[in-house]
Enzyme design. Structure first.
Site, mmCIF file in Angstrom:
data_model
loop_
_atom_site.group_PDB
_atom_site.id
_atom_site.type_symbol
_atom_site.label_atom_id
_atom_site.label_comp_id
_atom_site.label_asym_id
_atom_site.label_seq_id
_atom_site.Cartn_x
_atom_site.Cartn_y
_atom_site.Cartn_z
ATOM 1 N N ASP A 288 10.951 -2.115 8.078
ATOM 2 C CA ASP A 288 12.030 -2.713 8.265
ATOM 3 C C ASP A 288 12.339 -4.093 7.226
ATOM 4 O OD1 ASP A 288 13.092 -0.891 9.985
ATOM 5 O OD2 ASP A 288 12.800 -2.201 11.663
ATOM 6 N N SER B 63 3.746 -6.789 2.306
ATOM 7 C CA SER B 63 2.184 -5.851 2.751
ATOM 8 C C SER B 63 1.022 -6.452 1.794
ATOM 9 C CB SER B 63 2.423 -4.462 2.971
ATOM 10 O OG SER B 63 1.502 -3.924 3.475
ATOM 11 N N HIS B 64 0.572 -5.474 1.249
ATOM 12 C CA HIS B 64 -0.560 -5.526 0.330
ATOM 13 C C HIS B 64 -0.184 -6.448 -0.996
ATOM 14 C CE1 HIS B 64 -4.633 -4.126 -1.585
ATOM 15 N NE2 HIS B 64 -4.540 -5.287 -1.389
ATOM 16 N N LEU C 210 1.008 -1.152 0.032
ATOM 17 C CA LEU C 210 0.089 -0.115 -0.156
ATOM 18 C C LEU C 210 0.924 1.261 0.019
ATOM 19 C CD1 LEU C 210 -2.872 1.230 0.346
ATOM 20 C CD2 LEU C 210 -2.485 0.978 2.756
ATOM 21 N N ASP D 92 15.125 6.296 12.915
ATOM 22 C CA ASP D 92 14.006 6.151 12.041
ATOM 23 C C ASP D 92 13.010 6.980 12.373
ATOM 24 O OD1 ASP D 92 12.082 5.197 10.220
ATOM 25 O OD2 ASP D 92 12.894 3.154 10.078
ATOM 26 N N ILE E 136 17.675 2.398 7.342
ATOM 27 C CA ILE E 136 17.731 2.556 8.627
ATOM 28 C C ILE E 136 16.649 1.427 9.492
ATOM 29 C CG2 ILE E 136 17.461 4.059 10.645
ATOM 30 C CD1 ILE E 136 17.770 6.327 8.675
ATOM 31 N N ASP F 27 3.979 -6.287 13.606
ATOM 32 C CA ASP F 27 5.086 -5.325 13.131
ATOM 33 C C ASP F 27 4.742 -3.937 13.196
ATOM 34 O OD1 ASP F 27 3.645 -5.242 10.829
ATOM 35 O OD2 ASP F 27 4.725 -6.352 9.477
ATOM 36 N N HIS G 211 7.289 -3.173 10.165
ATOM 37 C CA HIS G 211 6.795 -3.446 8.652
ATOM 38 C C HIS G 211 7.616 -2.684 7.481
ATOM 39 C CE1 HIS G 211 3.315 -4.752 6.507
ATOM 40 N NE2 HIS G 211 3.214 -3.492 5.851
#
Length: 304
Positions: free
Chosen positions: A272, A107-108, A41, A229, A280, A248, A270
């Site tokens: 990372d 992810s998506h 996303l 970060d 980072i 995450d 998520h």
């Protein structure tokens, strides 16, 4: 004495030859089929010098992999994104002469890759889901109930701008459809039509292979990992939505499961998982680039 020395040396050389190749070795990531990376996303292939999969494509190529980074709608339903990805897979196959691809989605991008494998399993050798929203996200559930229409309009504008910057200005954007697809109810409906690799238990593994396609997954479980970060505080906040369940920052560990679960507890959040923001990540965890390279080598070992 000399004969014994040479015998010992020969034995040592044979032992070294039997060891697996180190991760930096040429050919370590060289898979039979091209590796195709699929963003999540609000994602993109690259914007200027910044890749969504930061340093990952080059890390895979350095070991011999043939890698393609796709670009689908930054925000839209899984099915719409899936059809866009399918078209690009066909183009990649036509350009390379390969018969299949190895899809890796973040992810998506996980469900997006699953869609292609479900409707055209003959074109896919494997699907690897990285922090994939395979059984919904509590964050999406909360947003659907709390976000006003004007926010979706703004999200569509942001998505369109991202696609414009990445060189894909014509891709349609629909943030509401994206949120629905990523919700618990939305993924339940999607999984009923595309169940391949999805665990039947609450937090188990799914089928390792369906219709000739291999399924894998891995994810992080530490929302806050690096004080430098700027995205970490946001993910620490969204992690509250999971009521203490391992996550995450955007996806619970159990929801990320698909097929063979490599790990669901990397000390990563998520972003990372794809080496963001711009490299980072957690200094005390395996590099995300290394994890992708290990997966490529795993696929190589399976003849994929």
């Amino acid at each position: 004495m000399i004969k014994r020395y040479w015998t010992y040396l020969a034995a040592c050389l044979l032992a070294l030859a039997a060891l697996p190749a180190p991760s930096w070795a040429t050919g370590y990531t060289q898979t039979k089929y091209p590796i195709v990376l699929v963003h999540g996303l609000f994602g993109f292939d690259n914007i200027g010098p910044v890749d969504y999969f930061y340093g990952i494509a080059s890390g895979l190529r350095s070991g011999g992999a043939n890698v393609y980074v796709t670009s689908v709608s930054a925000a839209n339903s899984t099915e719409v994104r899936g059809e866009q990805l399918l078209l690009q897979v066909k183009q990649i196959l036509a350009a390379t002469g390969a018969t299949k691809v190895n899809l890796i989605g973040h992810s998506h991008g996980g469900p997006t890759a699953r869609y292609v494998a479900s409707v055209r399993p003959d074109l896919v050798a494997s699907v690897s889901s990285v922090g994939g929203v395979n059984k919904g996200s509590r964050v999406a559930d909360v947003l659907i109930g709390a976000v006003p229409d004007v926010t979706y309009t703004l999200a569509n504008a942001v998505s369109g701008f991202i696609s414009f910057l990445s060189g894909s200005p014509t891709l349609p954007q629909n943030a509401r459809a994206a949120a629905t697809s990523l919700s618990t109810a939305g993924t339940l409906a999607f999984n009923s039509n595309h169940p391949e690799g999805v665990p039947t238990s609450a937090c188990g593994e799914g089928a390792y292979q369906v219709h000739g396609v291999y399924y894998f997954s891995w994810s992080g479980a530490q929302p806050y990992t690096n004080v430098l970060d700027i995205s970490d505080p946001v993910l620490a906040l969204t992690a509250i939505a999971f009521n203490g369940a391992k996550n995450d920052g955007l996806v619970s560990s159990c929801s990320s499961h698909l097929g063979r679960v490599i790990r669901d507890d990397y000390a990563m959040n998520h972003l990372d998982e794809v080496n963001q923001m711009v490299g980072i990540t957690n200094l005390f965890e395996t590099s995300p680039v290394t994890i992708f390279r290990q997966q490529a080598n795993r696929l190589q070992g399976l003849g994929l």
